[in-house]
Design an enzyme around this catalytic site. Sequence first.
Site, PDB file in Angstrom:
ATOM      1  N   LYS A  28      47.992 -40.970   5.790  1.00 21.62           N
ATOM      2  CA  LYS A  28      48.469 -40.633   7.062  1.00 21.62           C
ATOM      3  C   LYS A  28      48.642 -40.812   8.482  1.00 21.62           C
ATOM      4  O   LYS A  28      48.602 -41.859   9.058  1.00 21.62           O
ATOM      5  CB  LYS A  28      48.449 -39.306   7.305  1.00 21.62           C
ATOM      6  CG  LYS A  28      49.487 -38.036   5.475  1.00 21.62           C
ATOM      7  CD  LYS A  28      49.340 -37.235   5.885  1.00 21.62           C
ATOM      8  CE  LYS A  28      47.991 -35.962   5.987  1.00 21.62           C
ATOM      9  NZ  LYS A  28      46.874 -36.115   5.049  1.00 21.62           N
ATOM     10  N   ARG A 103      51.850 -28.094   8.651  1.00 25.21           N
ATOM     11  CA  ARG A 103      51.439 -27.965   7.037  1.00 25.21           C
ATOM     12  C   ARG A 103      52.151 -26.495   5.851  1.00 25.21           C
ATOM     13  O   ARG A 103      51.297 -26.939   4.602  1.00 25.21           O
ATOM     14  CB  ARG A 103      49.642 -28.136   6.870  1.00 25.21           C
ATOM     15  CG  ARG A 103      49.265 -29.456   6.970  1.00 25.21           C
ATOM     16  CD  ARG A 103      47.734 -29.762   6.186  1.00 25.21           C
ATOM     17  NE  ARG A 103      47.596 -31.493   7.125  1.00 25.21           N
ATOM     18  CZ  ARG A 103      46.156 -31.634   7.400  1.00 25.21           C
ATOM     19  NH1 ARG A 103      45.583 -31.194   6.254  1.00 25.21           N
ATOM     20  NH2 ARG A 103      45.922 -32.994   7.334  1.00 25.21           N
ATOM     21  N   ARG A 142      36.004 -43.077   2.382  1.00 25.23           N
ATOM     22  CA  ARG A 142      36.203 -42.966   3.723  1.00 25.23           C
ATOM     23  C   ARG A 142      35.456 -42.594   4.951  1.00 25.23           C
ATOM     24  O   ARG A 142      34.399 -42.205   4.919  1.00 25.23           O
ATOM     25  CB  ARG A 142      37.233 -41.551   4.167  1.00 25.23           C
ATOM     26  CG  ARG A 142      37.908 -41.784   5.277  1.00 25.23           C
ATOM     27  CD  ARG A 142      39.298 -40.727   5.483  1.00 25.23           C
ATOM     28  NE  ARG A 142      38.361 -39.985   4.851  1.00 25.23           N
ATOM     29  CZ  ARG A 142      40.082 -38.563   5.370  1.00 25.23           C
ATOM     30  NH1 ARG A 142      41.351 -38.465   5.305  1.00 25.23           N
ATOM     31  NH2 ARG A 142      40.282 -37.246   4.955  1.00 25.23           N
ATOM     32  N   ARG A 175      33.041 -38.362   7.572  1.00 30.47           N
ATOM     33  CA  ARG A 175      32.805 -36.364   7.505  1.00 30.47           C
ATOM     34  C   ARG A 175      32.481 -35.247   6.333  1.00 30.47           C
ATOM     35  O   ARG A 175      32.794 -35.669   5.822  1.00 30.47           O
ATOM     36  CB  ARG A 175      34.509 -36.438   7.490  1.00 30.47           C
ATOM     37  CG  ARG A 175      35.478 -37.197   8.687  1.00 30.47           C
ATOM     38  CD  ARG A 175      36.752 -36.795   8.539  1.00 30.47           C
ATOM     39  NE  ARG A 175      37.385 -35.544   7.999  1.00 30.47           N
ATOM     40  CZ  ARG A 175      38.605 -35.576   7.558  1.00 30.47           C
ATOM     41  NH1 ARG A 175      39.619 -36.522   7.340  1.00 30.47           N
ATOM     42  NH2 ARG A 175      39.090 -34.611   7.065  1.00 30.47           N
ATOM     43  N   ARG A 186      40.118 -29.028  -0.565  1.00 31.73           N
ATOM     44  CA  ARG A 186      41.336 -28.683  -0.222  1.00 31.73           C
ATOM     45  C   ARG A 186      42.573 -29.227  -0.690  1.00 31.73           C
ATOM     46  O   ARG A 186      43.910 -28.375  -0.290  1.00 31.73           O
ATOM     47  CB  ARG A 186      40.568 -30.525   1.275  1.00 31.73           C
ATOM     48  CG  ARG A 186      39.546 -29.471   2.134  1.00 31.73           C
ATOM     49  CD  ARG A 186      39.308 -30.464   2.978  1.00 31.73           C
ATOM     50  NE  ARG A 186      40.171 -31.763   3.975  1.00 31.73           N
ATOM     51  CZ  ARG A 186      39.361 -32.842   3.841  1.00 31.73           C
ATOM     52  NH1 ARG A 186      38.361 -33.413   3.397  1.00 31.73           N
ATOM     53  NH2 ARG A 186      40.740 -33.792   4.741  1.00 31.73           N
TER      54      ARG A 186
END
Length: 231
Positions: A28, A103, A142, A175, A186
């Site tokens: 996204k 969401r 990431r 992160r 998650r």
Amino acid sequence: MTDPGGGPAASSTGRRILLLVGPVGAGKGTQAAALSGELGLAHLASGNLFRQAVIDGSPLGEQARVYMERGDLVPDDITIEMFMHELSKPAAARGAILDGFPRTVTQARALDATLAERGEQIERVISIEVPMEELVARVAGRRVCPECGTSYHVDSDPPRVAGRCDNDGTELQQRDDDRPEVVRARLEKQVRPMLEVLDYYDQKGMVQHVDGTQPIPAVTAEILDGLRDGW
Ligand code: ADP
Ligand code: ADP
């Protein structure tokens, strides 16, 4: 899903509102960055806004931090208030790509109602679809820029200079919530509400389903083609 209407829905104010929906790691943020440059729209990422609030130590950040650390969604009332405020800022005057919001169906209804009050509506919902097993691997690689929020990947989308943001040279970080155990939490907690959101918009015939396993530029091209031609 096929949609008989297909074409974009115009808001009476002319402001373009596009939504990107997908699980953690679907791409996204990556696609929102590409599309916002291409279309001249603001990129509003709920996760980035929450992370900035945590860094700033604002009351909102204090409230959100506990949930984010557990991989839970931040409660709807806090999230809706923060996001609607962002959407009313001048930066979003021409329109915005919403990344990570809504969401939950409660958030989706609140967004629709707020836009309707202003004579506006969402133009399109873009669902970026990637199998679960690929997501954990993607998120493990990431790296993000703490300054501008841009996402990179150590293999599939590396920066020009290793470890540095292409935009501002800031040192990239991993992160805290991208650790595999938090990512799995998650995914487990967030997929069901996300599917409910997609179902809510699918019933209105607003969703463009996109194969998110393609290379990054191919995903962008498919989204842009859909915006030009219907889908
Ligand atoms: P990802 O990039 O992995 O999809 P985000 O950066 O969008 O994740 O979000 C990070 C965290 O911020 C989420 O795990 C959640 O705690 C919180 N968050 C982001 N968007 C929302 C939202 N719309 N509603 C509730 N919580 C949210
Ligand atoms: P999200 O915002 O949905 O959580 P990101 O845009 O941050 O996802 O992408 C998650 C990770 O996967 C990043 O490291 C990004 O560079 C990488 N990525 C994004 N799109 C693709 C793709 N189409 N193919 C391979 N890797 C991708």
